[in-house]
Design a protein around this motif. Structure first.
Motif, PDB file in Angstrom:
ATOM      1  N   ALA A  15       0.839  -1.210   0.000  1.00  0.00           N
ATOM      2  CA  ALA A  15       0.000   0.000   0.000  1.00  0.00           C
ATOM      3  C   ALA A  15       0.867   1.250   0.000  1.00  0.00           C
ATOM      4  O   ALA A  15       0.630   2.197   0.747  1.00  0.00           O
TER       5      ALA A  15
ATOM      6  N   ARG B 105       1.842  -4.660   5.534  1.00  0.00           N
ATOM      7  CA  ARG B 105       2.168  -4.957   6.936  1.00  0.00           C
ATOM      8  C   ARG B 105       2.143  -3.688   7.778  1.00  0.00           C
ATOM      9  O   ARG B 105       2.155  -3.750   9.005  1.00  0.00           O
TER      10      ARG B 105
ATOM     11  N   ASN C  56      10.062  10.350   0.535  1.00  0.00           N
ATOM     12  CA  ASN C  56      10.700  10.928  -0.658  1.00  0.00           C
ATOM     13  C   ASN C  56      10.618  12.463  -0.647  1.00  0.00           C
ATOM     14  O   ASN C  56      10.138  13.063   0.310  1.00  0.00           O
TER      15      ASN C  56
ATOM     16  N   LEU D 258       7.996  15.169  -4.929  1.00  0.00           N
ATOM     17  CA  LEU D 258       7.854  15.852  -6.225  1.00  0.00           C
ATOM     18  C   LEU D 258       7.077  15.008  -7.219  1.00  0.00           C
ATOM     19  O   LEU D 258       7.366  13.810  -7.375  1.00  0.00           O
TER      20      LEU D 258
ATOM     21  N   ASP E 153       0.954 -10.120   5.658  1.00  0.00           N
ATOM     22  CA  ASP E 153       2.307 -10.316   5.145  1.00  0.00           C
ATOM     23  C   ASP E 153       2.254 -10.903   3.733  1.00  0.00           C
ATOM     24  O   ASP E 153       1.749 -12.014   3.533  1.00  0.00           O
ATOM     25  N   ALA E 154       2.809 -10.143   2.791  1.00  0.00           N
ATOM     26  CA  ALA E 154       2.821 -10.613   1.396  1.00  0.00           C
ATOM     27  C   ALA E 154       3.606 -11.919   1.254  1.00  0.00           C
ATOM     28  O   ALA E 154       3.373 -12.687   0.331  1.00  0.00           O
TER      29      ALA E 154
ATOM     30  N   LEU F 254       5.152  -4.152  -4.294  1.00  0.00           N
ATOM     31  CA  LEU F 254       5.935  -4.112  -3.057  1.00  0.00           C
ATOM     32  C   LEU F 254       7.169  -3.216  -3.148  1.00  0.00           C
ATOM     33  O   LEU F 254       8.071  -3.312  -2.308  1.00  0.00           O
TER      34      LEU F 254
ATOM     35  N   PRO G 230      10.539  -1.604  -3.207  1.00  0.00           N
ATOM     36  CA  PRO G 230      11.877  -2.195  -3.104  1.00  0.00           C
ATOM     37  C   PRO G 230      11.894  -3.606  -2.514  1.00  0.00           C
ATOM     38  O   PRO G 230      12.931  -4.262  -2.531  1.00  0.00           O
TER      39      PRO G 230
ATOM     40  N   ALA H 282      11.523   3.239  -9.548  1.00  0.00           N
ATOM     41  CA  ALA H 282      12.810   3.918  -9.329  1.00  0.00           C
ATOM     42  C   ALA H 282      12.681   5.318  -8.707  1.00  0.00           C
ATOM     43  O   ALA H 282      12.049   5.479  -7.675  1.00  0.00           O
TER      44      ALA H 282
ATOM     45  N   PHE I 219       6.665   7.948  -6.867  1.00  0.00           N
ATOM     46  CA  PHE I 219       5.645   8.816  -6.257  1.00  0.00           C
ATOM     47  C   PHE I 219       4.917   9.572  -7.380  1.00  0.00           C
ATOM     48  O   PHE I 219       3.696   9.717  -7.374  1.00  0.00           O
ATOM     49  N   THR I 220       5.676  10.009  -8.359  1.00  0.00           N
ATOM     50  CA  THR I 220       5.122  10.694  -9.532  1.00  0.00           C
ATOM     51  C   THR I 220       4.182   9.781 -10.302  1.00  0.00           C
ATOM     52  O   THR I 220       3.097  10.186 -10.733  1.00  0.00           O
TER      53      THR I 220
END
Ligand code: FAD
Length: 412
Positions: free
Chosen positions: A10, A33, A44, A47, A222-223, A251, A253, A376, A380-381
């Motif tokens: 999430a 979790r 982050n 932006l 838990d995945a 998920l 990273p 990467a 967020f963008t």
């Protein structure tokens, strides 16, 4: 009949995927979790990078690479164990960063970035989250005239090719726009299209609240407990096992560990990064990148947030925030940063792929399993774009962006 689906993770990407699937009539359970938006999407620089039409390439300038190797500067830090772990993926990243291949990646990446602000806007309006965002751009500041001139020329090229809007500002114009900065800078490229979110974790939480208000379920689980049944997927949650016809792994990273358990070996790696907040008496009007030194300063509800460049280290290695100390000293050359807030530095990890493109689409060897990770430096963008694209694929409709460059099958 309503089709059920689990979304595991999430963060910004998983939460937006859940919203878009729900919008298309799926019965969606979002599992994490932790609470939504508490990991990478929390810490982050906030932006929404409409200017970032080029994915972040492996630097090819020998001087930069030598400095990084010798541990000089603030941009890069590395652990020998991290480099060793990631060597194969990093070598492929280097190859994909060749100018010709980077241009191809840019062609695909820019298709996603082009829709980033519009897709966020739709969700922000629905979630009542517009108070969290400023729409006045993002500034790259330069210390030397040569770097400023090169950046201004590059900005003109990107404007021509991709329509991204910018203003080149000389020393006097920059001093007028950002009076809090010490007046010794050579100039700035002010990108006009990016947006700045003043509390990234809160934005994910607002999107998750919208998902719940529309009837979605957010559960703690838990995945790692994900199991394939004959025609469904099952995961353990604090409310017991939850079954659904399909599942999405979002998920960030942690995706590499999860897909390895399923037998996949993709060229994934991470770039860790840190942040620290400062009680700065100086206000900056817009977030800024100190482009020749490699850190960002972004005004946040919590204080002025300094975020660092890339650290190549294993996910589980203890924090080594040496870049934070270096970047803090450099930032103090630019403005009165004030004291750090009395909190330990935050650490997160950018989920990267060797070819600089995210992994979005069906898992090659598992029926009903989908991937959405590897965004990467710009996850967020790209959350809302990634969520929409994957939801359209799952629904089996024609997608509004060609999904082929991002399909997991490219890695086998
Ligand atoms: C210092 C720094 C600055 C950055 N600045 C920007 C920026 O300004 N703009 C931008 O676009 N991007 C930025 N990024 C990148 C961006 O933050 C990431 O690409 C993005 O947050 C990834 O989102 P995600 O949803 O894929 O991952 P995450 O936000 O990490 O979400 C993954 C979720 O999976 C959950 N999870 C993991 N394992 C399990 C498990 N076993 N069971 C259940 N749940 C699990 C986690 O709890 C987490 O909530 C920055 C990154 C860093 C490190």
């Amino acid at each position: 009949m309503t089709s059920s689906i689990l979304v595991l993770g999430a963060g910004m990407v998983g939460t937006c995927t859940a919203l878009h699937l729900q919008q298309r009539g799926f019965e969606v359970t979002l599992v994490d979790r932790r609470a939504p938006g508490q990991e990478t999407s929390f810490g982050n620089a906030g932006l929404i990078q409409r200017e970032a039409v080029e994915p972040y390439a492996f630097p090819r300038d020998p001087g930069f690479v030598l400095n990084a190797a010798l541990g000089r500067g603030a941009e890069v830090h590395w652990h020998a164990r991290g480099l060793w772990h990631m060597a194969g993926s990093l070598l492929r990243y280097w190859r994909h960063s060749h100018p010709q291949r980077h241009a191809q990646a840019t062609q695909a990446f820019s298709q996603l970035i082009a829709h980033a602000t519009h897709e966020h806007d739709l969700l922000m309006v629905a979630a009542g989250a517009q108070d969290l965002v400023a729409r006045e751009g993002f500034r790259f500041v330069f210390r030397t005239p040569q770097a400023f001139d090169e950046a201004a020329q590059r900005a003109a090229v990107l404007h021509e090719r991709f329509g991204v809007r910018y203003q080149a500002q000389n020393t006097a114009q920059l001093a007028q726009a950002e009076p809090a900065l010490r007046p010794s800078l050579a100039g700035a490229v002010h990108w006009l299209d990016p947006w700045a979110v003043h509390n990234p974790g809160a934005l994910v939480q607002r999107y998750a609240d919208l998902f719940v208000a529309r009837g979605g379920r957010v559960l703690t689980g838990d995945a790692g407990s994900l199991q394939a049944r004959s025609a469904s997927w099952s995961v353990q949650t604090t409310e017991g096992p939850v079954d659904a016809e399909q599942a999405v792994l979002a998920l960030g990273p942690w995706a590499d560990g999860a897909i390895r358990q399923l037998g996949y070996r993709f060229p994934l790696f991470i770039k860790r990064g840190y942040h620290q907040h400062y009680r700065s008496p100086a206000q900056v009007a817009q977030p800024l990148l100190d482009a020749e030194r490699g850190y960002v300063l972004a005004p946040m509800q919590q204080g002025l947030r300094l975020t660092t460049g890339a650290e190549f280290a294993p996910m589980d290695a203890p924090p080594t925030p040496v870049q934070l100390a270096k970047a803090e000293a450099l930032a103090r050359e630019l403005l009165d940063l004030g004291p750090p807030l009395p909190q330990p530095p935050w650490m997160g990890a950018r989920p990267c792929t060797a070819d600089m493109l995210p992994v979005m689409g069906p898992a090659p060897h598992h029926q009903g399993l989908w991937f959405n990770f590897g965004h990467a430096h710009q996850g967020f963008t790209l959350g809302p774009v990634a969520g929409r694209l994957l939801a359209e694929m799952i629904q089996g409709q024609t997608t509004w962006i060609d999904p082929r460059p991002y399909l997991p099958a490219r890695f086998g």
